[in-house]
Design a protein around this motif. Structure first.
Motif, mmCIF file in Angstrom:
data_model
loop_
_atom_site.group_PDB
_atom_site.id
_atom_site.type_symbol
_atom_site.label_atom_id
_atom_site.label_comp_id
_atom_site.label_asym_id
_atom_site.label_seq_id
_atom_site.Cartn_x
_atom_site.Cartn_y
_atom_site.Cartn_z
ATOM 1 N N VAL A 41 27.247 43.057 39.775
ATOM 2 C CA VAL A 41 27.321 42.482 40.968
ATOM 3 C C VAL A 41 27.436 43.361 42.581
ATOM 4 O O VAL A 41 27.949 45.047 42.218
ATOM 5 C CB VAL A 41 28.457 42.158 40.889
ATOM 6 C CG1 VAL A 41 28.814 41.657 42.673
ATOM 7 C CG2 VAL A 41 28.628 41.058 40.210
ATOM 8 N N LYS A 42 26.416 44.033 43.123
ATOM 9 C CA LYS A 42 25.921 43.980 44.644
ATOM 10 C C LYS A 42 26.096 42.963 45.403
ATOM 11 O O LYS A 42 24.877 42.675 46.124
ATOM 12 C CB LYS A 42 24.923 44.970 44.642
ATOM 13 C CG LYS A 42 24.570 45.633 45.636
ATOM 14 C CD LYS A 42 23.755 46.975 45.507
ATOM 15 C CE LYS A 42 23.560 48.211 46.013
ATOM 16 N NZ LYS A 42 23.024 48.171 47.300
ATOM 17 N N ASP A 43 26.932 43.388 46.334
ATOM 18 C CA ASP A 43 26.602 42.023 47.668
ATOM 19 C C ASP A 43 26.665 40.675 47.612
ATOM 20 O O ASP A 43 25.983 40.298 48.629
ATOM 21 C CB ASP A 43 25.284 42.844 48.524
ATOM 22 C CG ASP A 43 25.948 43.988 48.682
ATOM 23 O OD1 ASP A 43 26.770 44.637 49.613
ATOM 24 O OD2 ASP A 43 24.485 44.631 49.356
ATOM 25 N N MET A 63 35.730 43.615 44.905
ATOM 26 C CA MET A 63 33.708 43.506 45.080
ATOM 27 C C MET A 63 33.647 42.919 46.842
ATOM 28 O O MET A 63 32.436 42.204 46.896
ATOM 29 C CB MET A 63 33.528 42.734 44.310
ATOM 30 C CG MET A 63 33.278 42.658 42.656
ATOM 31 S SD MET A 63 32.938 44.276 42.704
ATOM 32 C CE MET A 63 31.352 44.345 42.022
ATOM 33 N N ASP A 64 34.803 42.364 47.396
ATOM 34 C CA ASP A 64 33.987 42.112 48.737
ATOM 35 C C ASP A 64 33.675 40.397 48.581
ATOM 36 O O ASP A 64 33.081 40.183 49.622
ATOM 37 C CB ASP A 64 33.653 42.941 49.830
ATOM 38 C CG ASP A 64 34.475 44.793 50.209
ATOM 39 O OD1 ASP A 64 35.196 44.333 49.994
ATOM 40 O OD2 ASP A 64 33.398 45.309 49.675
#
Lengths: 113, 140
Positions: A41-43, A63-64
């Motif tokens: 996961v990214k963003d 992961m925000d």
């Protein structure tokens, strides 16, 4: 896509964070394996999962992510919802199966990455 | 200004509660003027490490040092050690049991993820004595 649109699309019930549904997410991730979420996961601001335990909230926190949707009608316990509330993460549940939930969101413009 | 040092204990007993130390570290880092991407990378590294510690080593402690150039996370346990580090670094290789898998872990992604998100990683391990994993995340 705004969180209230996600709620409507998935016919979901909001379990916490009702006041934060005007937040926007640009992409989503769906998995029952938290290590995969952490790996790929990214963003992504939204996590769809059928896994119900506190580590789902922890993973989203690291992961925000802004929102967790529990699919397949899974009902998280009050401890899980409270943990999410403390971490300012919106929690919803939907009776839809994972594939359908993802398909609906994707077809309405929510990206995978 | 000197380096900021933080220490966290990780209890071994309860995998359901694992992640509390990582959560506390993340909140501490958020109070500093650090890029969000750096905080996220450090949080993932620490979280995977903390989960590993609970699954494999019955807990341990973590020393976090925030310097000018890097965040250093040192995970120290007195667990069983890692017999074959190269094997443990392979994605998909795992010795974790059903309890870990039931929670969405134990897929053989922990150490590879820690390697992926840290800029430097060293594993110092002795079978029967314990393992120390040191990760550095650069503050660019």
């Amino acid at each position: 896509m705004y969180l209230y649109e996600i709620r409507d699309t998935l016919q979901a019930t909001v379990l916490c964070g009702e006041e934060a549904l005007d937040r926007e997410v640009r992409s989503a991730c769906a998995s029952d394996f938290m290590s995969d979420v952490l790996a790929y996961v990214k963003d992504q601001g939204l996590l769809l999962t059928g896994m119900v335990n506190p580590q789902v909230v922890r993973t989203a926190e690291m992961m925000d992510m802004k929102c967790i949707v529990f699919v397949r009608g899974k009902l998280p316990g009050p401890d899980i919802v409270e943990l999410a509330r403390e971490r300012d993460i919106v929690v919803m549940r939907s009776a839809l199966r994972m594939f359908i939930a993802c398909g609906l969101l994707y077809s309405r413009g929510l990206a995978g990455e | 200004m000197g380096d900021l040092k933080l220490t966290y204990q990780v209890d071994g007993g309860d995998l359901l509660q694992a992640g509390e130390a990582s959560s506390q570290m993340k909140m501490a880092l958020k109070k500093l003027d650090l890029p969000p991407e750096v905080i996220r990378k450090a949080s993932i590294c620490m979280y995977e490490g903390e989960i590993n510690m609970v699954i494999h080593a019955d807990g341990g402690h973590v020393e976090v040092t925030v310097g000018m150039d890097a965040i250093t996370i040192r995970l120290v346990d007195q667990g069983p050690g890692i017999p074959d580090v190269d094997k443990a670094m392979e994605e998909g290789f795992t010795t974790a049991g059903d309890v870990a898998r039931d929670l969405g872990f134990g897929a053989g992604m922990g150490l590879p993820n820690m390697k992926r998100y840290s800029d430097e990683m060293e594993i110092d391990t002795t079978v029967g004595v314990g393992t120390t994993v040191t990760m550095r995340i650069h503050i660019a």
